[in-house]
Scaffold this motif. Structure first.
Motif, PDB file in Angstrom:
ATOM      1  N   TYR A 104      -9.490  -4.135   0.924  1.00  0.00           N
ATOM      2  CA  TYR A 104      -9.795  -5.171   0.367  1.00  0.00           C
ATOM      3  C   TYR A 104      -8.611  -6.295   0.830  1.00  0.00           C
ATOM      4  N   THR A 105      -9.135  -7.447   1.182  1.00  0.00           N
ATOM      5  CA  THR A 105      -8.219  -8.337   1.753  1.00  0.00           C
ATOM      6  C   THR A 105      -8.196  -9.448   0.627  1.00  0.00           C
ATOM      7  N   TRP A 106      -6.849  -9.939   0.257  1.00  0.00           N
ATOM      8  CA  TRP A 106      -6.570 -11.068  -0.832  1.00  0.00           C
ATOM      9  C   TRP A 106      -5.734 -12.189   0.224  1.00  0.00           C
ATOM     10  N   LYS A 107      -6.112 -13.139  -0.262  1.00  0.00           N
ATOM     11  CA  LYS A 107      -5.453 -14.427   0.717  1.00  0.00           C
ATOM     12  C   LYS A 107      -5.086 -15.485  -0.443  1.00  0.00           C
ATOM     13  N   GLY A 108      -4.186 -15.944  -0.035  1.00  0.00           N
ATOM     14  CA  GLY A 108      -3.699 -17.262  -0.815  1.00  0.00           C
ATOM     15  C   GLY A 108      -2.808 -16.725  -2.121  1.00  0.00           C
ATOM     16  N   GLU A 109      -2.170 -17.632  -2.733  1.00  0.00           N
ATOM     17  CA  GLU A 109      -1.026 -17.449  -3.736  1.00  0.00           C
ATOM     18  C   GLU A 109      -1.678 -17.002  -4.807  1.00  0.00           C
ATOM     19  N   ASP A 190       0.985   4.724  -8.707  1.00  0.00           N
ATOM     20  CA  ASP A 190       0.471   6.307  -9.231  1.00  0.00           C
ATOM     21  C   ASP A 190       0.059   7.041  -8.012  1.00  0.00           C
ATOM     22  N   GLY A 191       0.606   6.676  -6.801  1.00  0.00           N
ATOM     23  CA  GLY A 191       0.359   7.461  -5.581  1.00  0.00           C
ATOM     24  C   GLY A 191      -0.996   7.402  -5.187  1.00  0.00           C
ATOM     25  N   ARG A 192      -1.794   6.195  -5.429  1.00  0.00           N
ATOM     26  CA  ARG A 192      -3.273   6.376  -5.248  1.00  0.00           C
ATOM     27  C   ARG A 192      -3.938   4.926  -4.969  1.00  0.00           C
ATOM     28  N   ALA A 193      -2.976   4.026  -5.175  1.00  0.00           N
ATOM     29  CA  ALA A 193      -3.390   2.612  -4.972  1.00  0.00           C
ATOM     30  C   ALA A 193      -2.260   1.825  -4.307  1.00  0.00           C
ATOM     31  N   ALA A 194      -2.766   0.953  -3.305  1.00  0.00           N
ATOM     32  CA  ALA A 194      -1.617   0.578  -2.544  1.00  0.00           C
ATOM     33  C   ALA A 194      -2.001  -1.030  -2.270  1.00  0.00           C
ATOM     34  N   LEU A 195      -1.411  -1.619  -2.179  1.00  0.00           N
ATOM     35  CA  LEU A 195      -0.979  -3.388  -1.719  1.00  0.00           C
ATOM     36  C   LEU A 195      -0.166  -3.575  -0.890  1.00  0.00           C
ATOM     37  N   ILE A 196      -0.439  -3.974   0.524  1.00  0.00           N
ATOM     38  CA  ILE A 196       0.596  -4.170   1.499  1.00  0.00           C
ATOM     39  C   ILE A 196       0.377  -5.297   2.079  1.00  0.00           C
ATOM     40  N   LEU A 203       3.543 -17.810   7.863  1.00  0.00           N
ATOM     41  CA  LEU A 203       2.206 -17.063   7.578  1.00  0.00           C
ATOM     42  C   LEU A 203       1.372 -17.447   6.299  1.00  0.00           C
ATOM     43  N   LYS A 204       0.351 -17.436   6.388  1.00  0.00           N
ATOM     44  CA  LYS A 204      -0.735 -17.647   5.243  1.00  0.00           C
ATOM     45  C   LYS A 204      -0.484 -16.295   4.457  1.00  0.00           C
ATOM     46  N   LEU A 205      -0.254 -16.737   3.200  1.00  0.00           N
ATOM     47  CA  LEU A 205      -0.075 -15.377   2.276  1.00  0.00           C
ATOM     48  C   LEU A 205      -1.419 -14.495   2.143  1.00  0.00           C
ATOM     49  N   SER A 206      -1.140 -13.214   2.577  1.00  0.00           N
ATOM     50  CA  SER A 206      -2.282 -12.241   2.393  1.00  0.00           C
ATOM     51  C   SER A 206      -1.792 -10.937   2.095  1.00  0.00           C
TER      52      SER A 206
END
Length: 260
Positions: A104-109, A190-196, A203-206
């Motif tokens: 899933y992609t998240w964009k913007g502050e 928890d070793g199962r969900a990640a956000l990078i 750069l546009k925040l994403s």
């Protein structure tokens, strides 16, 4: 009786043969065929099936004789098999269906801040955040709340960052880090969900949210390497600097060209 036996998985012929053997045990296949008025070929095939299913048993003789397994024993056997099958089905099908890993992609502050807080708020055991010191403010408040509710929080910073968190690993920077355009960060819960993702003026925040096992493994490995390197530097920092340079230049320099 035929219908009840058929409900146990027997064919019409198999049910009839079972009743014959139940009424008169120790019969040969030829004698069974005479009593059910069916060809011996079909009767012998049915007897093999009944034996395989455990409904009848053979007696080594000349000719081979057949005997029906008592119905009480059969019922107990079938009941045990059913209970085991039912238990396995409940355990497998009662659990939530496994879904394929997603990205899933998240964009913007605002979206990025919401994603960070949601992942951290839903952690049950552990949170590992790897981030530049300039960007710690994005995660610090949420991490402090998690730490207060008993979650194991580990913050890894690139550069010194003043923070009230208990477990902090700091990576010192060389001058070359000042030329970096993108400041990467990662959150692993928890070793199962990640956000990078990345921060940076140009750069546009994403960020990318995922539960893909390959990404989780990469972040886990990066964390273990950080922990190992931090401990080694703490114990042997002076010797390492003398041998490899302050920022391990003598190890890294020969490989820089490969990544450019």
């Amino acid at each position: 009786m035929i219908e009840q036996l058929r409900s146990l998985g027997l064919s019409d012929l198999e049910a009839r043969i079972y009743l014959v053997l139940h009424e008169e045990p120790h019969l040969s296949g030829y004698e069974v065929a005479k009593r059910v008025s069916v060809s011996r070929t079909n009767v012998y095939a049915a007897l093999r099936v009944l034996t395989d299913k455990g409904f009848c048993r053979s007696i080594e003789a000349d000719p081979v004789l057949y005997d029906a397994v008592p119905i009480g024993q059969l019922i107990r056997m079938l009941k045990s098999q059913f209970e085991q099958t039912a238990k396995a089905l409940v355990e497998e099908l009662d659990a939530p269906p496994k879904t394929a890993p997603a990205f899933y992609t998240w964009k913007g502050e605002q979206a990025l801040q919401t994603a960070i807080r949601r992942l951290i708020a839903n952690a049950d055991r552990s949170i590992v955040v790897d981030i530049w010191s300039e960007d710690v403010h994005w995660v610090e408040e949420a991490l402090m709340e998690a730490q207060q509710r008993g979650i194991n929080v580990i913050l890894i910073t690139i550069g010194e960052a003043g923070t009230g968190l208990s477990n902090v690993i700091v990576h010192q920077r060389s001058e070359e880090w000042a030329q970096v355009i993108s400041r990467k960060f990662s959150v692993l819960c928890d070793g199962r969900a990640a956000l990078i993702g990345s921060f940076g003026k140009s750069l546009k925040l994403s960020a990318l949210e995922t539960d893909h096992p390959s990404v989780i493994e990469l972040l886990n490995n990066a964390f273990f390497h950080d922990v190992i390197a931090d401990r080694i530097e703490e114990d042997f920092g002076r010797e390492l600097e003398e041998k490899y340079g302050r920022h391990y230049e003598r190890i890294i320099d020969p490989y820089r060209g490969m990544l450019e």
